[in-house]
Design an enzyme around this catalytic site. Sequence first.
Site, PDB file in Angstrom:
ATOM      1  N   ILE A 142       0.840  -1.209   0.000  1.00 45.98           N
ATOM      2  CA  ILE A 142       0.000   0.000   0.000  1.00 45.98           C
ATOM      3  C   ILE A 142       0.875   1.260   0.000  1.00 45.98           C
ATOM      4  CG2 ILE A 142      -1.963  -1.162   1.090  1.00 45.98           C
ATOM      5  CD1 ILE A 142      -1.213   0.170   3.745  1.00 45.98           C
ATOM      6  N   PRO A 143       0.312   2.384  -0.446  1.00 50.63           N
ATOM      7  CA  PRO A 143       1.071   3.638  -0.534  1.00 50.63           C
ATOM      8  C   PRO A 143       0.946   4.486   0.735  1.00 50.63           C
ATOM      9  CG  PRO A 143      -1.023   3.906  -1.640  1.00 50.63           C
ATOM     10  CD  PRO A 143      -1.027   2.524  -1.054  1.00 50.63           C
ATOM     11  N   TRP A 144       1.554   5.656   0.672  1.00 46.50           N
ATOM     12  CA  TRP A 144       1.672   6.532   1.838  1.00 46.50           C
ATOM     13  C   TRP A 144       0.565   7.582   1.924  1.00 46.50           C
ATOM     14  CZ3 TRP A 144       1.747  10.844  -0.987  1.00 46.50           C
ATOM     15  CH2 TRP A 144       2.365  10.809  -2.237  1.00 46.50           C
ATOM     16  N   LYS A 195       2.801  -5.019   3.259  1.00 50.73           N
ATOM     17  CA  LYS A 195       3.983  -4.155   3.283  1.00 50.73           C
ATOM     18  C   LYS A 195       3.475  -2.715   3.126  1.00 50.73           C
ATOM     19  CE  LYS A 195       6.691  -1.964   1.162  1.00 50.73           C
ATOM     20  NZ  LYS A 195       7.028  -0.525   1.369  1.00 50.73           N
ATOM     21  N   PRO A 196       3.472  -1.943   4.223  1.00 47.31           N
ATOM     22  CA  PRO A 196       3.016  -0.555   4.086  1.00 47.31           C
ATOM     23  C   PRO A 196       4.136   0.307   3.508  1.00 47.31           C
ATOM     24  CG  PRO A 196       3.642  -0.989   6.363  1.00 47.31           C
ATOM     25  CD  PRO A 196       3.886  -2.271   5.597  1.00 47.31           C
ATOM     26  N   ALA A 197       3.828   1.569   3.213  1.00 46.50           N
ATOM     27  CA  ALA A 197       4.830   2.445   2.596  1.00 46.50           C
ATOM     28  C   ALA A 197       5.785   2.985   3.648  1.00 46.50           C
ATOM     29  CB  ALA A 197       4.144   3.593   1.867  1.00 46.50           C
ATOM     30  N   GLU A 198       7.028   3.029   3.277  1.00 44.85           N
ATOM     31  CA  GLU A 198       8.059   3.492   4.204  1.00 44.85           C
ATOM     32  C   GLU A 198       7.819   4.959   4.579  1.00 44.85           C
ATOM     33  OE1 GLU A 198      11.055   6.282   2.806  1.00 44.85           O
ATOM     34  OE2 GLU A 198      10.572   4.675   1.397  1.00 44.85           O
ATOM     35  N   SER A 240       2.358   3.489  -7.934  1.00 43.81           N
ATOM     36  CA  SER A 240       2.690   4.076  -9.235  1.00 43.81           C
ATOM     37  C   SER A 240       2.612   3.026 -10.354  1.00 43.81           C
ATOM     38  CB  SER A 240       4.108   4.649  -9.174  1.00 43.81           C
ATOM     39  OG  SER A 240       5.025   3.617  -8.870  1.00 43.81           O
ATOM     40  N   GLU A 245      -3.990  -0.852  -8.568  1.00 44.51           N
ATOM     41  CA  GLU A 245      -4.672   0.456  -8.585  1.00 44.51           C
ATOM     42  C   GLU A 245      -3.576   1.506  -8.694  1.00 44.51           C
ATOM     43  OE1 GLU A 245      -5.577   3.716  -7.911  1.00 44.51           O
ATOM     44  OE2 GLU A 245      -6.297   3.342  -5.868  1.00 44.51           O
ATOM     45  N   CYS A 303      -5.395   9.161  -5.531  1.00 43.91           N
ATOM     46  CA  CYS A 303      -5.414   8.499  -6.839  1.00 43.91           C
ATOM     47  C   CYS A 303      -6.553   9.020  -7.699  1.00 43.91           C
ATOM     48  CB  CYS A 303      -5.483   6.996  -6.672  1.00 43.91           C
ATOM     49  SG  CYS A 303      -6.652   6.472  -5.435  1.00 43.91           S
ATOM     50  N   GLN A 346       8.637  14.209  -3.543  1.00 41.04           N
ATOM     51  CA  GLN A 346       7.329  14.448  -4.155  1.00 41.04           C
ATOM     52  C   GLN A 346       7.174  15.933  -4.516  1.00 41.04           C
ATOM     53  OE1 GLN A 346       5.458  11.999  -5.061  1.00 41.04           O
ATOM     54  NE2 GLN A 346       3.712  13.175  -5.797  1.00 41.04           N
ATOM     55  N   GLU A 368      -0.116  12.042 -14.328  1.00 38.14           N
ATOM     56  CA  GLU A 368      -0.518  12.224 -12.934  1.00 38.14           C
ATOM     57  C   GLU A 368       0.557  13.030 -12.207  1.00 38.14           C
ATOM     58  OE1 GLU A 368      -0.616   8.772 -10.167  1.00 38.14           O
ATOM     59  OE2 GLU A 368      -2.638   9.457  -9.720  1.00 38.14           O
TER      60      GLU A 368
HETATM   61  P1  NAP Z   1       5.446   3.627  -5.355  1.00 37.60           P
HETATM   62  O1  NAP Z   1       6.930   3.557  -5.352  1.00 37.60           O
HETATM   63  O2  NAP Z   1       4.703   2.898  -6.402  1.00 37.60           O
HETATM   64  O3  NAP Z   1       4.981   3.119  -3.898  1.00 37.60           O
HETATM   65  C1  NAP Z   1       3.832   2.359  -3.594  1.00 37.60           C
HETATM   66  C2  NAP Z   1       4.205   1.172  -2.718  1.00 37.60           C
HETATM   67  O4  NAP Z   1       5.029   0.271  -3.469  1.00 37.60           O
HETATM   68  C3  NAP Z   1       5.032   1.537  -1.480  1.00 37.60           C
HETATM   69  O5  NAP Z   1       4.697   0.696  -0.406  1.00 37.60           O
HETATM   70  C4  NAP Z   1       6.437   1.264  -1.962  1.00 37.60           C
HETATM   71  O6  NAP Z   1       7.363   1.070  -0.927  1.00 37.60           O
HETATM   72  C5  NAP Z   1       6.232   0.013  -2.776  1.00 37.60           C
HETATM   73  N1  NAP Z   1       7.309  -0.272  -3.721  1.00 37.60           N
HETATM   74  C6  NAP Z   1       8.199   0.586  -4.283  1.00 37.60           C
HETATM   75  N2  NAP Z   1       9.043  -0.073  -5.084  1.00 37.60           N
HETATM   76  C7  NAP Z   1       8.694  -1.376  -5.060  1.00 37.60           C
HETATM   77  C8  NAP Z   1       9.194  -2.551  -5.685  1.00 37.60           C
HETATM   78  N3  NAP Z   1      10.245  -2.516  -6.513  1.00 37.60           N
HETATM   79  N4  NAP Z   1       8.583  -3.718  -5.441  1.00 37.60           N
HETATM   80  C9  NAP Z   1       7.523  -3.780  -4.606  1.00 37.60           C
HETATM   81  N5  NAP Z   1       7.015  -2.705  -3.968  1.00 37.60           N
HETATM   82  C10 NAP Z   1       7.589  -1.508  -4.190  1.00 37.60           C
HETATM   83  O7  NAP Z   1       4.979   5.106  -5.368  1.00 37.60           O
HETATM   84  P2  NAP Z   1       5.809   6.370  -4.801  1.00 37.60           P
HETATM   85  O8  NAP Z   1       7.235   6.329  -5.241  1.00 37.60           O
HETATM   86  O9  NAP Z   1       5.596   6.401  -3.342  1.00 37.60           O
HETATM   87  O10 NAP Z   1       5.049   7.543  -5.543  1.00 37.60           O
HETATM   88  C11 NAP Z   1       5.380   7.812  -6.902  1.00 37.60           C
HETATM   89  C12 NAP Z   1       4.170   8.198  -7.711  1.00 37.60           C
HETATM   90  O11 NAP Z   1       3.231   7.116  -7.705  1.00 37.60           O
HETATM   91  C13 NAP Z   1       3.382   9.355  -7.167  1.00 37.60           C
HETATM   92  O12 NAP Z   1       3.922  10.567  -7.532  1.00 37.60           O
HETATM   93  C14 NAP Z   1       2.017   9.103  -7.756  1.00 37.60           C
HETATM   94  O13 NAP Z   1       1.959   9.579  -9.071  1.00 37.60           O
HETATM   95  C15 NAP Z   1       1.913   7.605  -7.770  1.00 37.60           C
HETATM   96  N6  NAP Z   1       1.162   7.089  -6.583  1.00 37.60           N
HETATM   97  C16 NAP Z   1      -0.122   6.712  -6.760  1.00 37.60           C
HETATM   98  C17 NAP Z   1      -0.851   6.259  -5.666  1.00 37.60           C
HETATM   99  C18 NAP Z   1      -2.274   5.838  -5.801  1.00 37.60           C
HETATM  100  O14 NAP Z   1      -3.032   5.939  -4.845  1.00 37.60           O
HETATM  101  N7  NAP Z   1      -2.684   5.306  -6.930  1.00 37.60           N
HETATM  102  C19 NAP Z   1      -0.286   6.207  -4.406  1.00 37.60           C
HETATM  103  C20 NAP Z   1       1.057   6.582  -4.263  1.00 37.60           C
HETATM  104  C21 NAP Z   1       1.759   7.019  -5.363  1.00 37.60           C
HETATM  105  P3  NAP Z   1       8.206   2.311  -0.301  1.00 37.60           P
HETATM  106  O15 NAP Z   1       7.538   3.567  -0.664  1.00 37.60           O
HETATM  107  O16 NAP Z   1       8.178   1.995   1.136  1.00 37.60           O
HETATM  108  O17 NAP Z   1       9.584   2.248  -0.878  1.00 37.60           O
HETATM  109 MG    MG Z   2       8.476   5.287  -2.632  1.00 33.70          MG
END
Ligand code: NAP
Ligand code: MG
Length: 478
Positions: free
Chosen positions: A146-148, A172-175, A226, A247, A281, A327, A380
């Site tokens: 899940i995301p942050w 696994k929640p977001a760091e 993402s 999602e 989102c 961000q 986005e």
């Molecule tokens: P992200 O990297 O996709 O993070 C979402 C989740 O995936 C977090 O728990 C993250 O962990 C985990 N993750 C990251 N790399 C991974 C990997 N290689 N394998 C498995 N899990 C992994 O998103 P972000 O970097 O936080 O944000 C980047 C962009 O994504 C944002 O700017 C936005 O456009 C989009 N986003 C969309 C949503 C939505 O609700 N749809 C939510 C968040 C972000 P960690 O963060 O703990 O490293």
């Molecule tokens: Mg991240």
Amino acid sequence: MSEQVYIDGAWRKPASGETIPVVCPSDGKVFAHIARGGAKDIDAAVQAARRAFEGPWGKTTALERGRLMMKVGEKITQHAEELAQIEARDTGKPLKQARADMVAAARYFEFYGAAADKVHGDVVPFLAGYTVLVKHEPRGVTGHIIPWNYPAQMFGRTLAPTLACGNTAVLKPAEEACLAALRITELAHEVGFPAGVINVVPGYGEEAGAALANHPGIDFIAFTGSPGVGVLIQKASAEHLRPCVLELGGKSPQIVFEDANLEAVLPVVTNAIVQNAGQTCSAGSRVLVQRSIYDRFIGMLVERFAKLRVGSHDMDLECGPLISAGQRDRVQGFVRAAKAEGIPILAEAKLAPGLPAGGYYAPPMLFGPVPSTNQLAREEVFGPVLSAIPFDDEADAIRIANGTPYGLAAGIWSIDGSRALRVANAMRCGQVFVNGYGAGGGIELPFGGIKKSGHGREKGLEALREFSVIKTIVINHG
Ligand code: NAP
Ligand code: MG
């Protein structure tokens, strides 16, 4: 507890022995630490989840599962203020938003707790002498990343339906923000969830997240985040030939026709991009306005944006900081590019005086007219940046609305019911609102995307189908 991982019903140190600092986005200061979970912890969690699934949890009745979940909902409600304070500090979101999030987080456990014993199957007419049963069975061990942006809500949204279906889970929640999710994990422990049913392993995405996505011992994975990471999750799922639900965000349009009640549209369209500082989102990040009312409505929006105030989570204004420096840089990158291309800035909100130094503040901004082919109108941003785009008629509105790589949600504003329904039917996305938007968490409403917004559905009773699998039993009794 917050510096530990939760595996097999107990908190323990992560195998790495290390922690990750947790920063408050309002001032950029470290105020807590979480565990740096990794592959070993994920492996232990998956094994514990499997034992629980094959052991006591697999034998609990749907009624018992539902009752436990209802108790989690109750606990969240009892601890709502404490949780909201944690969530606001962790994410930077205004307190009122964090409080609303806790209502929604509790609702997930209530909704799916009450639904657990209502997942009925079918009896199918077949050959003479046969009875055919179609059952919905649990998938087994489900993985969740899940995301942050809404840690508590996301925790409920993804875990409650899977538990209702009888699965066991590793999350696994977001760091960047997960303290409220960890606190809710403690509350779930207190109400008596059996060991191994819920396992929570915080850590970096590339470590704990990748280990979970690639683990051979899970049967399904649900991911929100993402598109880039979504691709990695789907590839890992393909390697193991298992399904996933993704999602991945959107570029959702608000379509304002000339007959709309503009006074009613204004606060909702504004809130749809300012809520959670645009880090939602389903943020309404494009406003498509019919040309005949474009100047009038944009004038109203400009006035509204000028009154918005940006402050720290505890100032509790309309908009808080972004989650991180990274961000903020990403959002500023979009803003710089739009300026460089000469796209007019129509409004920019003010940062409140006396903001703590070191916070990740970005003012809500309105750009327009934005060419519908520009990246600001297609990608986005995940920040409080709204793109205004004029359109001529219904067909033009539909073409522009559908003209991005995403397809998550849309808002349609018109008092002409036939037109609203025609346009709703033409939207290439997963959820459409008519004369409204967002609808308070929408626990009951199936939600998810098409195109680059992902696939599969969460929320509503639909989520129960994602987290279960059909078994057909054919009985020849003569
Ligand atoms: P992200 O990297 O996709 O993070 C979402 C989740 O995936 C977090 O728990 C993250 O962990 C985990 N993750 C990251 N790399 C991974 C990997 N290689 N394998 C498995 N899990 C992994 O998103 P972000 O970097 O936080 O944000 C980047 C962009 O994504 C944002 O700017 C936005 O456009 C989009 N986003 C969309 C949503 C939505 O609700 N749809 C939510 C968040 C972000 P960690 O963060 O703990 O490293
Ligand atoms: Mg991240």
